[in-house]
Every structure is written in C-alpha cells, then in structure tokens.
Design a protein around this motif. Sequence first.
Motif, PDB file in Angstrom:
ATOM      1  N   HIS A   4      15.715  47.121  46.631  1.00 59.28           N
ATOM      2  CA  HIS A   4      16.431  46.475  47.718  1.00 59.28           C
ATOM      3  C   HIS A   4      17.020  45.168  47.220  1.00 59.28           C
ATOM      4  O   HIS A   4      16.309  44.304  46.737  1.00 59.28           O
ATOM      5  CB  HIS A   4      15.490  46.202  48.881  1.00 59.28           C
ATOM      6  CG  HIS A   4      16.119  45.376  49.952  1.00 59.28           C
ATOM      7  ND1 HIS A   4      17.068  45.895  50.804  1.00 59.28           N
ATOM      8  CD2 HIS A   4      15.963  44.088  50.298  1.00 59.28           C
ATOM      9  CE1 HIS A   4      17.446  44.949  51.632  1.00 59.28           C
ATOM     10  NE2 HIS A   4      16.798  43.834  51.353  1.00 59.28           N
ATOM     11  N   THR A   5      18.313  45.045  47.284  1.00 59.37           N
ATOM     12  CA  THR A   5      18.947  43.770  46.984  1.00 59.37           C
ATOM     13  C   THR A   5      19.590  43.290  48.262  1.00 59.37           C
ATOM     14  O   THR A   5      20.429  43.966  48.838  1.00 59.37           O
ATOM     15  CB  THR A   5      20.004  43.894  45.874  1.00 59.37           C
ATOM     16  OG1 THR A   5      20.947  44.859  46.267  1.00 59.37           O
ATOM     17  CG2 THR A   5      19.378  44.280  44.562  1.00 59.37           C
ATOM     18  N   GLY A   6      19.180  42.161  48.718  1.00 54.92           N
ATOM     19  CA  GLY A   6      19.670  41.644  49.982  1.00 54.92           C
ATOM     20  C   GLY A   6      20.418  40.354  49.791  1.00 54.92           C
ATOM     21  O   GLY A   6      21.010  40.094  48.749  1.00 54.92           O
ATOM     22  N   ARG A   7      20.362  39.530  50.810  1.00 55.73           N
ATOM     23  CA  ARG A   7      21.100  38.279  50.799  1.00 55.73           C
ATOM     24  C   ARG A   7      20.572  37.291  49.774  1.00 55.73           C
ATOM     25  O   ARG A   7      21.258  36.360  49.412  1.00 55.73           O
ATOM     26  CB  ARG A   7      21.063  37.649  52.181  1.00 55.73           C
ATOM     27  CG  ARG A   7      21.999  38.339  53.136  1.00 55.73           C
ATOM     28  CD  ARG A   7      22.143  37.535  54.368  1.00 55.73           C
ATOM     29  NE  ARG A   7      21.014  37.810  55.243  1.00 55.73           N
ATOM     30  CZ  ARG A   7      20.775  37.154  56.352  1.00 55.73           C
ATOM     31  NH1 ARG A   7      21.551  36.189  56.741  1.00 55.73           N
ATOM     32  NH2 ARG A   7      19.757  37.469  57.106  1.00 55.73           N
ATOM     33  N   SER A  24      12.106  30.833  37.835  1.00 58.07           N
ATOM     34  CA  SER A  24      10.791  30.298  37.493  1.00 58.07           C
ATOM     35  C   SER A  24       9.687  31.166  38.082  1.00 58.07           C
ATOM     36  O   SER A  24       8.698  31.484  37.412  1.00 58.07           O
ATOM     37  CB  SER A  24      10.678  28.860  38.001  1.00 58.07           C
ATOM     38  OG  SER A  24       9.401  28.350  37.765  1.00 58.07           O
ATOM     39  N   GLU A  25       9.860  31.561  39.326  1.00 54.34           N
ATOM     40  CA  GLU A  25       8.870  32.424  39.985  1.00 54.34           C
ATOM     41  C   GLU A  25       8.835  33.801  39.324  1.00 54.34           C
ATOM     42  O   GLU A  25       7.765  34.385  39.134  1.00 54.34           O
ATOM     43  CB  GLU A  25       9.177  32.552  41.479  1.00 54.34           C
ATOM     44  CG  GLU A  25       8.103  33.227  42.274  1.00 54.34           C
ATOM     45  CD  GLU A  25       6.821  32.427  42.409  1.00 54.34           C
ATOM     46  OE1 GLU A  25       5.783  33.045  42.725  1.00 54.34           O
ATOM     47  OE2 GLU A  25       6.837  31.200  42.215  1.00 54.34           O
ATOM     48  N   ALA A  26      10.003  34.319  38.929  1.00 54.31           N
ATOM     49  CA  ALA A  26      10.061  35.612  38.241  1.00 54.31           C
ATOM     50  C   ALA A  26       9.346  35.541  36.897  1.00 54.31           C
ATOM     51  O   ALA A  26       8.640  36.483  36.519  1.00 54.31           O
ATOM     52  CB  ALA A  26      11.510  36.051  38.051  1.00 54.31           C
ATOM     53  N   ASP A  27       9.502  34.444  36.179  1.00 53.85           N
ATOM     54  CA  ASP A  27       8.797  34.275  34.904  1.00 53.85           C
ATOM     55  C   ASP A  27       7.287  34.252  35.118  1.00 53.85           C
ATOM     56  O   ASP A  27       6.527  34.851  34.348  1.00 53.85           O
ATOM     57  CB  ASP A  27       9.233  32.986  34.209  1.00 53.85           C
ATOM     58  CG  ASP A  27      10.665  33.051  33.696  1.00 53.85           C
ATOM     59  OD1 ASP A  27      11.209  34.171  33.587  1.00 53.85           O
ATOM     60  OD2 ASP A  27      11.226  31.971  33.416  1.00 53.85           O
ATOM     61  N   LEU A  28       6.856  33.567  36.172  1.00 58.72           N
ATOM     62  CA  LEU A  28       5.438  33.503  36.497  1.00 58.72           C
ATOM     63  C   LEU A  28       4.900  34.894  36.844  1.00 58.72           C
ATOM     64  O   LEU A  28       3.842  35.298  36.339  1.00 58.72           O
ATOM     65  CB  LEU A  28       5.211  32.538  37.666  1.00 58.72           C
ATOM     66  CG  LEU A  28       3.790  32.367  38.159  1.00 58.72           C
ATOM     67  CD1 LEU A  28       2.919  31.740  37.071  1.00 58.72           C
ATOM     68  CD2 LEU A  28       3.769  31.511  39.410  1.00 58.72           C
ATOM     69  N   PRO A  48      11.808  47.393  37.499  1.00 55.43           N
ATOM     70  CA  PRO A  48      13.173  47.031  37.104  1.00 55.43           C
ATOM     71  C   PRO A  48      13.429  45.536  37.338  1.00 55.43           C
ATOM     72  O   PRO A  48      12.855  44.938  38.252  1.00 55.43           O
ATOM     73  CB  PRO A  48      14.063  47.868  38.025  1.00 55.43           C
ATOM     74  CG  PRO A  48      13.188  48.950  38.556  1.00 55.43           C
ATOM     75  CD  PRO A  48      11.794  48.418  38.551  1.00 55.43           C
ATOM     76  N   PRO A  49      14.270  44.926  36.509  1.00 54.86           N
ATOM     77  CA  PRO A  49      14.544  43.486  36.642  1.00 54.86           C
ATOM     78  C   PRO A  49      15.031  43.073  38.036  1.00 54.86           C
ATOM     79  O   PRO A  49      14.633  42.028  38.540  1.00 54.86           O
ATOM     80  CB  PRO A  49      15.618  43.224  35.591  1.00 54.86           C
ATOM     81  CG  PRO A  49      15.481  44.333  34.613  1.00 54.86           C
ATOM     82  CD  PRO A  49      14.967  45.511  35.375  1.00 54.86           C
ATOM     83  N   ASP A  50      15.872  43.893  38.669  1.00 55.16           N
ATOM     84  CA  ASP A  50      16.361  43.557  40.010  1.00 55.16           C
ATOM     85  C   ASP A  50      15.219  43.506  41.019  1.00 55.16           C
ATOM     86  O   ASP A  50      15.176  42.636  41.879  1.00 55.16           O
ATOM     87  CB  ASP A  50      17.402  44.566  40.494  1.00 55.16           C
ATOM     88  CG  ASP A  50      18.746  44.391  39.838  1.00 55.16           C
ATOM     89  OD1 ASP A  50      18.967  43.312  39.234  1.00 55.16           O
ATOM     90  OD2 ASP A  50      19.562  45.318  39.921  1.00 55.16           O
ATOM     91  N   HIS A  51      14.300  44.437  40.894  1.00 54.84           N
ATOM     92  CA  HIS A  51      13.159  44.458  41.810  1.00 54.84           C
ATOM     93  C   HIS A  51      12.224  43.283  41.527  1.00 54.84           C
ATOM     94  O   HIS A  51      11.660  42.707  42.456  1.00 54.84           O
ATOM     95  CB  HIS A  51      12.421  45.790  41.723  1.00 54.84           C
ATOM     96  CG  HIS A  51      11.417  45.986  42.807  1.00 54.84           C
ATOM     97  ND1 HIS A  51      11.775  46.083  44.130  1.00 54.84           N
ATOM     98  CD2 HIS A  51      10.068  46.073  42.769  1.00 54.84           C
ATOM     99  CE1 HIS A  51      10.686  46.226  44.855  1.00 54.84           C
ATOM    100  NE2 HIS A  51       9.637  46.229  44.066  1.00 54.84           N
ATOM    101  N   MET A  52      12.082  42.913  40.268  1.00 54.89           N
ATOM    102  CA  MET A  52      11.243  41.760  39.921  1.00 54.89           C
ATOM    103  C   MET A  52      11.829  40.483  40.520  1.00 54.89           C
ATOM    104  O   MET A  52      11.091  39.638  41.039  1.00 54.89           O
ATOM    105  CB  MET A  52      11.107  41.631  38.399  1.00 54.89           C
ATOM    106  CG  MET A  52      10.161  40.535  37.958  1.00 54.89           C
ATOM    107  SD  MET A  52       8.453  40.765  38.475  1.00 54.89           S
ATOM    108  CE  MET A  52       7.863  41.788  37.160  1.00 54.89           C
ATOM    109  N   ARG A  53      13.163  40.340  40.480  1.00 54.70           N
ATOM    110  CA  ARG A  53      13.796  39.178  41.104  1.00 54.70           C
ATOM    111  C   ARG A  53      13.578  39.171  42.614  1.00 54.70           C
ATOM    112  O   ARG A  53      13.342  38.129  43.213  1.00 54.70           O
ATOM    113  CB  ARG A  53      15.290  39.130  40.777  1.00 54.70           C
ATOM    114  CG  ARG A  53      15.580  38.558  39.405  1.00 54.70           C
ATOM    115  CD  ARG A  53      17.060  38.282  39.211  1.00 54.70           C
ATOM    116  NE  ARG A  53      17.891  39.466  39.285  1.00 54.70           N
ATOM    117  CZ  ARG A  53      18.095  40.303  38.278  1.00 54.70           C
ATOM    118  NH1 ARG A  53      17.547  40.077  37.110  1.00 54.70           N
ATOM    119  NH2 ARG A  53      18.869  41.352  38.440  1.00 54.70           N
ATOM    120  N   PHE A  54      13.650  40.354  43.222  1.00 54.31           N
ATOM    121  CA  PHE A  54      13.404  40.451  44.652  1.00 54.31           C
ATOM    122  C   PHE A  54      11.958  40.048  44.968  1.00 54.31           C
ATOM    123  O   PHE A  54      11.702  39.300  45.915  1.00 54.31           O
ATOM    124  CB  PHE A  54      13.676  41.873  45.156  1.00 54.31           C
ATOM    125  CG  PHE A  54      13.319  42.060  46.605  1.00 54.31           C
ATOM    126  CD1 PHE A  54      14.091  41.492  47.597  1.00 54.31           C
ATOM    127  CD2 PHE A  54      12.208  42.798  46.964  1.00 54.31           C
ATOM    128  CE1 PHE A  54      13.768  41.659  48.933  1.00 54.31           C
ATOM    129  CE2 PHE A  54      11.878  42.963  48.295  1.00 54.31           C
ATOM    130  CZ  PHE A  54      12.657  42.402  49.287  1.00 54.31           C
TER     131      PHE A  54
END
Length: 76
Positions: A4-7, A24-28, A48-54
């Motif tokens: 899910h990629t949202g706003r 920073s939170e994604a790295d943690l 997947p990287p997109d899901h990790m960012r979410f």
Amino acid sequence: MHVHTGRYDTCARRSPRLGRFIRSEADLLAARKESLDFEFSAHAKQIPPDHMRFLAYRSLLDKICNPASGIVEVSE
C-alpha cells in the motif's frame, strides 16, 4: 504481497524533513529486522523497500501521536 502506497509518499516528497525522519525510521526498522532474521532465520521473510518505507511511516506516526509509545526527538 500487496504493497500500500498512500499519501505518505507524496508528503515525504513535499517535506524533506519528513522524508529524513522516515528514512531514519526505515533504517532503524531494517536493523531490527536484520537482527531478528539472524536470530530466527527459519522465519525470515523478504519485505519490499516500498513496504518497509510504509511501515517506517506508520511507526513514526505512532511514535509522534501516541505519547505512551516513546518520545521522538525532533532536532535539525
């Protein structure tokens, strides 16, 4: 896996500061995942990287909006 990629993605592009907090939170989260994957290798899964960012965005929002979850230091 459905990603899910949202706003949050648009907001991060518009605000470099928010983007830095999300990275920073994604790295943690990635470091925690790597540690858990090493300890419990039989249960390791690819994210997947997109899901990790979410997930990082949601985690950051939780830290900001829920005082019981911990204190977020905002420094420039």
